[in-house]
Design an enzyme around this catalytic site. Structure first.
Site, PDB file in Angstrom:
ATOM      1  N   GLU A  12      76.508  47.594  15.844  1.00 16.52           N
ATOM      2  CA  GLU A  12      76.265  46.309  16.504  1.00 16.52           C
ATOM      3  C   GLU A  12      75.149  45.513  15.827  1.00 16.52           C
ATOM      4  O   GLU A  12      75.095  44.296  15.960  1.00 16.52           O
ATOM      5  CB  GLU A  12      75.981  46.540  17.997  1.00 16.52           C
ATOM      6  CG  GLU A  12      77.236  47.037  18.745  1.00 16.52           C
ATOM      7  CD  GLU A  12      76.983  47.459  20.183  1.00 16.52           C
ATOM      8  OE1 GLU A  12      75.938  48.072  20.450  1.00 16.52           O
ATOM      9  OE2 GLU A  12      77.860  47.186  21.044  1.00 16.52           O
ATOM     10  N   ASP A 196      87.923  46.235  23.727  1.00 14.23           N
ATOM     11  CA  ASP A 196      89.003  47.005  24.348  1.00 14.23           C
ATOM     12  C   ASP A 196      89.212  46.520  25.775  1.00 14.23           C
ATOM     13  O   ASP A 196      88.437  45.692  26.276  1.00 14.23           O
ATOM     14  CB  ASP A 196      88.645  48.506  24.360  1.00 14.23           C
ATOM     15  CG  ASP A 196      87.353  48.754  25.103  1.00 14.23           C
ATOM     16  OD1 ASP A 196      86.281  48.668  24.468  1.00 14.23           O
ATOM     17  OD2 ASP A 196      87.412  48.979  26.336  1.00 14.23           O
TER      18      ASP A 196
HETATM   19  N1  LIG Z   1      85.491  50.640  27.752  1.00 11.58           N
HETATM   20  C1  LIG Z   1      84.142  50.632  27.638  1.00 11.58           C
HETATM   21  N2  LIG Z   1      83.387  51.294  28.546  1.00 11.58           N
HETATM   22  C2  LIG Z   1      82.022  51.266  28.457  1.00 11.58           C
HETATM   23  N3  LIG Z   1      81.337  50.626  27.476  1.00 11.58           N
HETATM   24  C3  LIG Z   1      82.061  49.954  26.548  1.00 11.58           C
HETATM   25  C4  LIG Z   1      81.677  49.201  25.402  1.00 11.58           C
HETATM   26  C5  LIG Z   1      80.271  48.858  24.971  1.00 11.58           C
HETATM   27  N4  LIG Z   1      79.482  49.939  24.306  1.00 11.58           N
HETATM   28  C6  LIG Z   1      80.190  50.718  23.298  1.00 11.58           C
HETATM   29  C7  LIG Z   1      79.704  52.170  23.416  1.00 11.58           C
HETATM   30  C8  LIG Z   1      80.822  53.045  24.006  1.00 11.58           C
HETATM   31  S1  LIG Z   1      80.405  54.750  24.162  1.00 11.58           S
HETATM   32  C9  LIG Z   1      80.796  55.445  22.621  1.00 11.58           C
HETATM   33  C10 LIG Z   1      80.577  56.778  22.377  1.00 11.58           C
HETATM   34  N5  LIG Z   1      80.887  57.329  21.206  1.00 11.58           N
HETATM   35  C11 LIG Z   1      81.391  56.581  20.219  1.00 11.58           C
HETATM   36  C12 LIG Z   1      81.600  55.237  20.458  1.00 11.58           C
HETATM   37  N6  LIG Z   1      81.308  54.678  21.673  1.00 11.58           N
HETATM   38  C13 LIG Z   1      78.517  52.057  24.346  1.00 11.58           C
HETATM   39  O1  LIG Z   1      77.311  51.736  23.633  1.00 11.58           O
HETATM   40  C14 LIG Z   1      78.894  50.907  25.229  1.00 11.58           C
HETATM   41  C15 LIG Z   1      82.844  48.764  24.806  1.00 11.58           C
HETATM   42  N7  LIG Z   1      83.942  49.201  25.524  1.00 11.58           N
HETATM   43  C16 LIG Z   1      83.486  49.930  26.585  1.00 11.58           C
END
Ligand SMILES: Nc1ncnc2c(CN3C[C@H](CSc4cnccn4)[C@@H](O)C3)c[nH]c12
Length: 228
Positions: A12, A196
């Site tokens: 990010e 997503d």
């Molecule tokens: N559906 C969702 N639910 C909750 N949070 C998010 C996000 C935003 N960020 C991305 C990341 C996912 S956990 C993570 C852990 N390991 C690898 C990559 N991401 C966390 O910093 C929150 C984007 N889509 C989301």
């Protein structure tokens, strides 16, 4: 003016570090902080690592140790509003914690006594963002962002969050950054690009669009700096 730009994951802030090529790294309290300068603004750029606790620690250090006077969060989020598609930008009007539950004592989901149920972002920063969106002809949705220490990949959980908090997007750090900034009286905003739909495909979608959506958010933030 000293401004913090915070992300949760290295992806990010990578677009920001590339743009502000001439930066100086300071390691402090478990994070790396990158100091840079841009058009008379002192910048401190960092990523917290995932989740509310990490984000609260890094946001606190940015304000209390580095003396940042404003904080802009840049990153990606899961869509809750059906209007939001991959790559769309959303800026928080206010933020809440969807995983806080002391309803056993009669409190609503997300509420903690002596705290705000929904923490409002800084109206002036949000106004700057809307100005940038308008001048660039970019759609920018302003809405409630729900934060919790869970990657949401389940339409039922997503629908519960939408219904319970009237949320438009969800992620894992914004509301904790909001509590820190609001408590310390530092203007902040949380800008996110959709990676997503927080449904059963979320993991695959996230992996595919993290980098491109993080870039959308970071580029927009740079556009905001030109107007601060
Ligand atoms: N559906 C969702 N639910 C909750 N949070 C998010 C996000 C935003 N960020 C991305 C990341 C996912 S956990 C993570 C852990 N390991 C690898 C990559 N991401 C966390 O910093 C929150 C984007 N889509 C989301």
């Amino acid at each position: 003016m000293k401004i913090a730009i915070l992300g949760a994951m290295v992806e990010e802030i990578t677009p920001l570090l590339s743009f502000f090529g001439n930066h100086h790294k300071v390691s402090y309290a478990g994070n790396d902080y990158y100091e840079a300068h841009y058009k008379g603004i002192d910048l401190v750029i960092a990523y917290s690592k995932i989740g509310k606790v990490n984000a609260a620690l890094t946001a606190s250090a940015l304000l209390m140790h580095f003396g940042c006077e404003k904080l802009i969060f840049s990153g990606v989020a899961g869509a809750v509003s059906p209007e939001l598609k991959i790559g769309d930008l959303v800026i928080a009007s206010s933020l809440c914690q969807h995983d806080v539950d002391i309803t056993a004592f009669g409190h609503p989901f997300g509420f903690i006594p002596e705290s705000k149920h929904f923490i409002p972002s800084d109206e002036r920063l949000n106004g700057v963002a809307k100005g940038v969106a308008q001048s660039k002809g970019i759609a920018l949705k302003e809405g409630i962002i729900a934060t919790g220490d869970q990657f949401i990949a389940d339409s039922l959980k997503k629908e519960w969050i939408r219904k319970t908090f009237n949320a438009d997007a969800l992620e894992m750090e914004g509301a904790s950054v909001a509590v820190v900034c609001d408590t310390l009286g530092v203007p902040f905003c949380v800008l996110r690009a959709i990676s997503d739909a927080a449904d059963m495909e979320a993991g695959f979608s996230f992996d595919e669009f993290l980098v491109s959506s993080a870039k959308v958010s970071a580029e927009f933030v740079i556009g905001m700096l030109d107007r601060l």
